[in-house]
Write a protein that holds these residues in place. Structure first.
Motif, short mmCIF file in Angstrom:
data_model
loop_
_atom_site.label_atom_id
_atom_site.label_comp_id
_atom_site.label_asym_id
_atom_site.label_seq_id
_atom_site.Cartn_x
_atom_site.Cartn_y
_atom_site.Cartn_z
N PRO A 236 0.77 -1.45 -0.03
CA PRO A 236 0.02 0.27 -0.17
C PRO A 236 0.85 1.42 0.00
O PRO A 236 0.62 2.24 -0.73
CB PRO A 236 -0.88 -0.13 1.40
N LEU A 237 1.92 1.26 0.73
CA LEU A 237 2.92 2.42 0.85
C LEU A 237 3.51 2.62 -0.67
O LEU A 237 3.47 3.88 -0.83
CB LEU A 237 3.77 2.11 1.87
N VAL A 238 3.96 1.63 -1.26
CA VAL A 238 4.62 1.73 -2.72
C VAL A 238 3.65 2.10 -3.49
O VAL A 238 4.03 3.00 -4.42
CB VAL A 238 5.13 0.43 -2.87
N VAL A 256 2.92 -2.06 -10.64
CA VAL A 256 3.97 -2.27 -9.56
C VAL A 256 3.11 -2.96 -8.55
O VAL A 256 3.67 -3.63 -7.81
CB VAL A 256 4.54 -0.79 -8.96
N SER A 257 1.85 -2.31 -8.09
CA SER A 257 1.30 -3.12 -6.88
C SER A 257 0.68 -4.41 -7.13
O SER A 257 0.97 -5.30 -6.40
CB SER A 257 -0.19 -2.03 -6.94
N GLY A 258 0.49 -4.72 -8.49
CA GLY A 258 0.23 -6.22 -8.74
C GLY A 258 1.52 -6.90 -8.68
O GLY A 258 1.29 -8.04 -8.48
N ILE A 259 2.36 -6.54 -9.25
CA ILE A 259 3.75 -7.43 -9.35
C ILE A 259 4.14 -7.62 -7.63
O ILE A 259 4.45 -8.75 -7.52
CB ILE A 259 4.94 -6.61 -10.04
N LEU A 260 4.03 -6.63 -6.73
CA LEU A 260 4.29 -6.88 -5.50
C LEU A 260 3.32 -7.83 -4.92
O LEU A 260 3.93 -8.92 -3.90
CB LEU A 260 4.29 -5.50 -4.62
N ASP A 261 1.86 -7.83 -5.34
CA ASP A 261 1.05 -8.80 -4.49
C ASP A 261 1.41 -10.30 -5.14
O ASP A 261 1.25 -11.12 -4.50
CB ASP A 261 -0.43 -8.41 -5.05
N VAL A 262 1.51 -10.22 -6.49
CA VAL A 262 2.07 -11.57 -7.09
C VAL A 262 3.29 -12.21 -6.53
O VAL A 262 3.28 -13.45 -6.18
CB VAL A 262 1.81 -11.50 -8.56
N THR A 263 4.10 -11.58 -6.31
CA THR A 263 5.50 -11.82 -5.85
C THR A 263 5.31 -12.34 -4.39
O THR A 263 6.12 -13.18 -4.06
CB THR A 263 6.49 -10.92 -5.90
N SER A 264 4.58 -11.67 -3.50
CA SER A 264 4.42 -11.99 -2.17
C SER A 264 3.74 -13.41 -2.24
O SER A 264 4.17 -14.16 -1.42
CB SER A 264 3.50 -10.95 -1.39
N GLN A 283 -5.86 -17.83 0.92
CA GLN A 283 -6.93 -17.90 -0.19
C GLN A 283 -7.50 -16.68 -0.48
O GLN A 283 -7.85 -16.27 -1.47
CB GLN A 283 -7.94 -18.83 0.08
N ARG A 284 -7.66 -15.76 0.71
CA ARG A 284 -8.41 -14.44 0.60
C ARG A 284 -7.34 -13.57 0.02
O ARG A 284 -8.14 -12.68 -1.27
CB ARG A 284 -8.65 -14.14 2.00
N ARG A 285 -6.29 -13.62 0.01
CA ARG A 285 -5.17 -12.69 -0.81
C ARG A 285 -5.29 -12.99 -2.19
O ARG A 285 -5.31 -12.28 -3.31
CB ARG A 285 -3.90 -12.86 -0.27
N TYR A 291 -9.48 -7.79 -7.45
CA TYR A 291 -9.74 -6.65 -7.47
C TYR A 291 -9.25 -5.52 -8.31
O TYR A 291 -9.59 -4.55 -8.90
CB TYR A 291 -9.39 -5.97 -5.91
N TYR A 292 -8.08 -6.05 -8.99
CA TYR A 292 -7.38 -5.34 -10.13
C TYR A 292 -8.04 -5.43 -11.22
O TYR A 292 -7.95 -4.26 -12.01
CB TYR A 292 -6.05 -6.07 -10.33
N LEU A 293 -9.16 -6.05 -11.55
CA LEU A 293 -10.23 -5.87 -12.48
C LEU A 293 -10.97 -4.65 -12.33
O LEU A 293 -11.49 -3.96 -13.26
CB LEU A 293 -10.89 -7.04 -12.69
N LEU A 294 -11.11 -4.19 -11.03
CA LEU A 294 -12.00 -3.05 -10.63
C LEU A 294 -11.40 -1.82 -10.43
O LEU A 294 -11.69 -0.82 -9.67
CB LEU A 294 -12.88 -3.42 -9.58
N ARG A 295 -9.89 -1.86 -10.54
CA ARG A 295 -9.08 -0.84 -10.20
C ARG A 295 -8.63 0.07 -11.40
O ARG A 295 -8.25 -0.66 -12.49
CB ARG A 295 -7.60 -1.18 -9.53
N SER A 296 -8.54 1.32 -11.21
CA SER A 296 -8.23 2.24 -12.23
C SER A 296 -6.56 1.98 -12.67
O SER A 296 -5.93 1.73 -11.59
CB SER A 296 -8.55 3.61 -12.23
N PRO A 297 -6.14 2.17 -13.76
CA PRO A 297 -6.88 2.56 -15.16
C PRO A 297 -7.44 1.14 -15.58
O PRO A 297 -8.11 1.41 -16.80
CB PRO A 297 -6.03 2.98 -15.96
N PHE A 298 -7.25 -0.15 -15.36
CA PHE A 298 -7.96 -1.19 -16.06
C PHE A 298 -9.62 -1.00 -15.90
O PHE A 298 -10.21 -1.20 -16.92
CB PHE A 298 -7.41 -2.24 -15.27
#
Length: 344
Positions: A236-238, A256-264, A283-285, A291-298
């Protein structure tokens, strides 16, 4: 004066505590009533979104308060250390109030103050999570304190089927009913399960699967897993920093946010040694990646057109679907404007 008011407030709290301890089912109904009211309020008048979010936050805080009261009735062996409990409590309060705080700050003081509040909340949450991870070794934990399993913890039975303690007798005396002919054990309607922990087995089966209702200790994380959890905490801070650098409409913060989530998630792949709660959190994560489908700019480029088309299709061709589809279409612009709805 102030002393009389403090005394009256103390007496009110004592009465409320007695009500919750004496009837957890009534406390659950009160929480559900506030939650239902928040849905009914949304979209019906001016400022309804803020009021709806306030009522919803109150329902979540009521769950936290009532669980805190009921946890004091548990054996000491089932309780976590006090400092850790306090950190988790503050983290949970922030999670429950962040959307309402953001919406009110934007309405009262403008966009600049709104982003200041968002940054302060994310910094505070990250600090609390780092403390929990490094000092208290909490492992992989959910963003909020898990609601109390009121059936599993407050209705404990020993191997001979006898409840432990007078309080448990009061809470569990009518939990099940045994059929006279079939001898089948079924659950009564006097006390329903928590929505977070609903299980279809009988209380005896629950006790066998989790003796005494005790929670297993968190898994000791390897260095790789600590790095993975640190990436999840820092994301979130990044994201806020990348938004400040490249702007809201740029693809770079999203990527960048998506890459961090997938890497984690990829670094936390050894789930065999994890507890059930930790596997559930992973599983929740994983599901939260949608949610990335509902996040701008996607969302602005692709998802919005498809979602609105599907909602209109449902509303036009399925009887009664418009009661849900039309309010949802009206609420989507509000959803997109609130940072913590999308990126919390």
């Amino acid at each position: 004066g102030a002393l009389a008011m403090a005394t009256a407030l103390r007496q009110l709290l004592v009465r409320y505590r007695g009500l919750v301890v004496g009837s957890p089912a009534l406390a659950t109904q009160l929480e559900g009533g506030f939650r239902t009211a928040s849905y009914l309020i949304a979209g019906h008048f001016a400022d309804s979104h803020e009021l709806s979010e306030l009522v919803y936050s109150v329902s979540n805080l009521l769950v936290l308060l009532n669980d805190g009261i009921l946890r004091k009735e548990l054996p000491h062996s089932l309780l976590m250390p006090l400092p850790q409990h306090q950190l988790l409590t503050w983290l949970t309060v922030l999670e429950h109030l962040e959307v309402f705080t953001e919406m009110c700050s934007a309405r009262l003081w403008g966009e600049g103050f709104r982003w200041l509040i968002i940054t302060a909340i994310q910094l505070t949450k990250a600090s609390l999570r780092v403390l929990l991870l490094l000092r208290y070794k909490t492992g992989i934990h959910a963003p909020t304190m898990a609601p109390l399993d009121r059936d599993g913890h407050l209705c404990r039975e020993d191997p001979q089927g006898e409840p432990h303690g007078e309080a448990d007798n009061r809470w569990c005396s009518s939990d099940t009913f045994t059929g006279h002919r079939s001898r089948r054990v079924v659950r009564t309607l006097n006390r329903t399960s928590s929505q977070h922990f609903h299980q279809w087995g009988t209380p005896q089966e629950r006790v066998q699967s989790s003796p005494g209702g005790a929670q297993p200790p968190p898994t000791d994380l390897s260095k790789q897993e600590v790095v993975a959890e640190a990436l999840y905490i820092a994301r979130p801070l990044v994201h806020l920093v990348t938004l400040w650098i490249w702007g809201w409409r740029s693809w770079k913060p999203w990527l960048v946010s998506g890459i961090l989530d997938v890497t984690s998630l990829s670094l936390l792949k050894d789930t065999k040694v994890m507890t059930r709660e930790e596997r559930s959190e992973l599983q929740r994560r994983t599901f939260a990646l949608l949610y990335y489908l509902l996040r701008s700019p996607f969302y602005d480029r692709y998802s919005e057109t498809i979602i609105l088309f599907l909602l209109r299709l449902l509303a036009d061709h399925i009887p009664g679907a418009g009661l849900v589809a039309h309010p949802l279409m009206d609420y989507l612009p509000v959803w997109q404007k609130v940072y913590f709805y999308n990126w919390g």
